[in-house]
Design an enzyme around this catalytic site. Structure first.
Site, PDB file in Angstrom:
ATOM      1  N   CYS A 150       5.951   0.139 -12.068  1.00 40.91           N
ATOM      2  CA  CYS A 150       5.941   1.290 -11.745  1.00 40.91           C
ATOM      3  C   CYS A 150       7.667   1.156 -12.664  1.00 40.91           C
ATOM      4  O   CYS A 150       8.122   2.700 -13.160  1.00 40.91           O
ATOM      5  CB  CYS A 150       5.871   2.517 -11.577  1.00 40.91           C
ATOM      6  SG  CYS A 150       7.436   3.183  -9.889  1.00 40.91           S
TER       7      CYS A 150
ATOM      8  N   ALA B 210       0.756  -0.833  -0.516  1.00 41.45           N
ATOM      9  CA  ALA B 210       0.117   0.277  -0.090  1.00 41.45           C
ATOM     10  C   ALA B 210       0.706   1.283   0.161  1.00 41.45           C
ATOM     11  O   ALA B 210      -0.014   2.573  -0.294  1.00 41.45           O
ATOM     12  CB  ALA B 210      -1.304  -0.050   1.472  1.00 41.45           C
TER      13      ALA B 210
ATOM     14  N   ASP C  32       1.918  -2.448   4.176  1.00 38.42           N
ATOM     15  CA  ASP C  32       3.274  -2.205   3.642  1.00 38.42           C
ATOM     16  C   ASP C  32       3.321  -2.289   5.261  1.00 38.42           C
ATOM     17  O   ASP C  32       3.825  -2.711   6.162  1.00 38.42           O
ATOM     18  CB  ASP C  32       2.756  -0.750   3.597  1.00 38.42           C
ATOM     19  CG  ASP C  32       4.627  -0.551   2.726  1.00 38.42           C
ATOM     20  OD1 ASP C  32       4.207  -0.123   1.944  1.00 38.42           O
ATOM     21  OD2 ASP C  32       5.667   0.074   3.307  1.00 38.42           O
TER      22      ASP C  32
ATOM     23  N   LYS D 126      -3.067   4.489  -4.454  1.00 36.92           N
ATOM     24  CA  LYS D 126      -4.143   3.692  -4.854  1.00 36.92           C
ATOM     25  C   LYS D 126      -5.194   3.033  -3.625  1.00 36.92           C
ATOM     26  O   LYS D 126      -6.047   2.766  -4.775  1.00 36.92           O
ATOM     27  CB  LYS D 126      -3.365   2.308  -5.352  1.00 36.92           C
ATOM     28  CG  LYS D 126      -2.450   2.835  -6.770  1.00 36.92           C
ATOM     29  CD  LYS D 126      -1.690   1.314  -7.213  1.00 36.92           C
ATOM     30  CE  LYS D 126      -1.014   2.340  -8.485  1.00 36.92           C
ATOM     31  NZ  LYS D 126       0.891   2.962  -7.755  1.00 36.92           N
TER      32      LYS D 126
END
Length: 388
Positions: A333, A218, A241, A223
């Site tokens: 990403c 997270a 996380d 998101k």
């Protein structure tokens, strides 16, 4: 002042931190002077290899690089460029354009070679777009407003926007960079700053009201907040996380956004079955290089091979947490087959209960890139677990 800041950046200090410290130490600078300082530091940090080519040496000082930037890329006369850079005499400059991709777009050699392998004939176009700042994109928080109403509100606060072309939630800021964090609309939780490609990944999850949704990586929750809004604040939204501080920031942002269904997990989830699982995996982040002028020079080649084992482990964990008939989204990403397509193929070979849901793009994967859609670089694969 400028050359001192440049020396720090060229020595490996992050450009944004150096600029922040420099501006704090010179608070009496006018707005125009602050802007000039930022442009000089960021552009020399970004174009250092191209500028060194024009200087004919890889050992150029910050003052010499600044002079080359002002003369070659800004278009000032060599005498004026030298004077503004604090040089007694202007250096001799090599004219023309470098032949190599690395020098032309100011990249480390290994990174230019990597992008050539990844993009082939489109590598030059991709690299050119890495040297242009990305747009400032906002995501309307549908728990509190509509995109059209947010656009009207922002206009009243002095910020012009236009609707994004890819996400129904996106607004792109038009004109000079505003102080978004000074806006009441942000403090009221009406929007978040989020690249349109990042929004797209959240939308791929297709979270619905009443479901159990897990965000397994997270972070600070960009998101996660999108997922919660898609769920209309109804259901069970779990966020994990390993960085506890980031989860604390997620809780703060959730409160501001009017999102009450977020449940922060302080240890890795086990023994649950979710309708939707998002694995926004840690990665080499090559897709966001345009967001920082010196990020490319602080990367090491080993970053491209260090993370696939971590990414495979995350998918193996997520595999156990998706209910039959549920959806799993793997995203990064970065632009690196070893972290993207290869990880996905390995997962499918070892997890026959999952099937790939084809998306638009190469090989059925979801891809966004600055030279294709104008977003940062993203990759995603969507899986569904077979019922039964």
């Amino acid at each position: 002042m400028v050359t001192g800041a440049l020396s720090q950046v060229l020595s490996g200090n992050p450009a944004e931190r150096v600029l922040d410290r420099t501006l704090r130490a010179h608070r009496l600078l006018s707005r125009e002077q602050r802007q000039v300082l930022a442009e000089a530091v960021f552009n020399v940090a970004l174009w250092r290899r191209r500028l060194a080519f024009h200087l004919g040496t890889s050992e150029a000082s910050g003052s010499e690089l600044l002079c080359a930037f002002l003369a070659q890329l800004v278009g000032l006369s060599s005498d004026v460029a030298a004077r503004l850079s604090g040089l007694a005499t202007p250096p001799e400059l090599v004219s023309g354009e470098p032949s190599s991709l690395a020098l032309r777009y100011s990249l480390p050699d290994w990174l230019a070679e990597h992008f050539t392998r990844e993009w082939g004939d489109a590598a030059g176009d991709f690299c050119a777009h890495l040297n242009v700042p990305g747009p400032i994109t906002l995501r309307a928080n549908l728990l509190k407003t509509r995109r059209e109403d947010l656009q009207t509100r922002l206009r009243a606060e002095g910020v012009e926007t236009r609707p994004g072309a890819l996400s129904p939630l996106a607004l792109q800021v038009v004109g000079p960079k505003p102080n978004l964090y000074g806006l009441d609309s942000l403090r009221e939780g009406l929007f978040e700053v989020q690249d349109e490609g990042s929004q797209g990944i959240g939308l791929l999850v297709e979270a619905r009201p009443g479901e159990t949704v897990l965000d397994l990586c997270a972070g600070a929750g960009g998101k996660t907040l999108l997922l919660g809004a898609a769920m209309e604040n109804r259901g069970r939204l779990l966020a994990y996380d390993p960085d506890a501080g980031r989860l604390d920031r997620l809780l703060q942002r959730s409160s501001r956004a009017g999102l009450s269904i977020v449940q922060v997990l302080r240890s890795p989830p086990e023994g649950l079955l979710a309708d939707r699982v998002l694995v926004d995996a840690p990665c080499s982040e090559l897709g966001s290089l345009r967001r920082g002028p010196d990020l490319r020079f602080r990367l090491e080649p080993g970053a491209l091979s260090a993370l696939p084992p971590v990414q495979r482990d995350l998918l193996a964990r997520a595999r156990r947490l998706v209910r039959p008939g549920g959806r799993l989204v793997y995203a990064t990403c970065t632009v690196n087959r070893a972290e993207n397509e290869d990880v996905v193929h390995d997962f499918l070979q070892g997890a026959p209960e999952f099937q790939l849901v084809p998306a638009e793009g190469s090989e059925g994967f979801w891809v966004r890139a600055p030279h294709l859609q104008g977003t940062d670089g993203f990759f995603a694969a969507v899986f569904e677990r077979r019922a039964g």
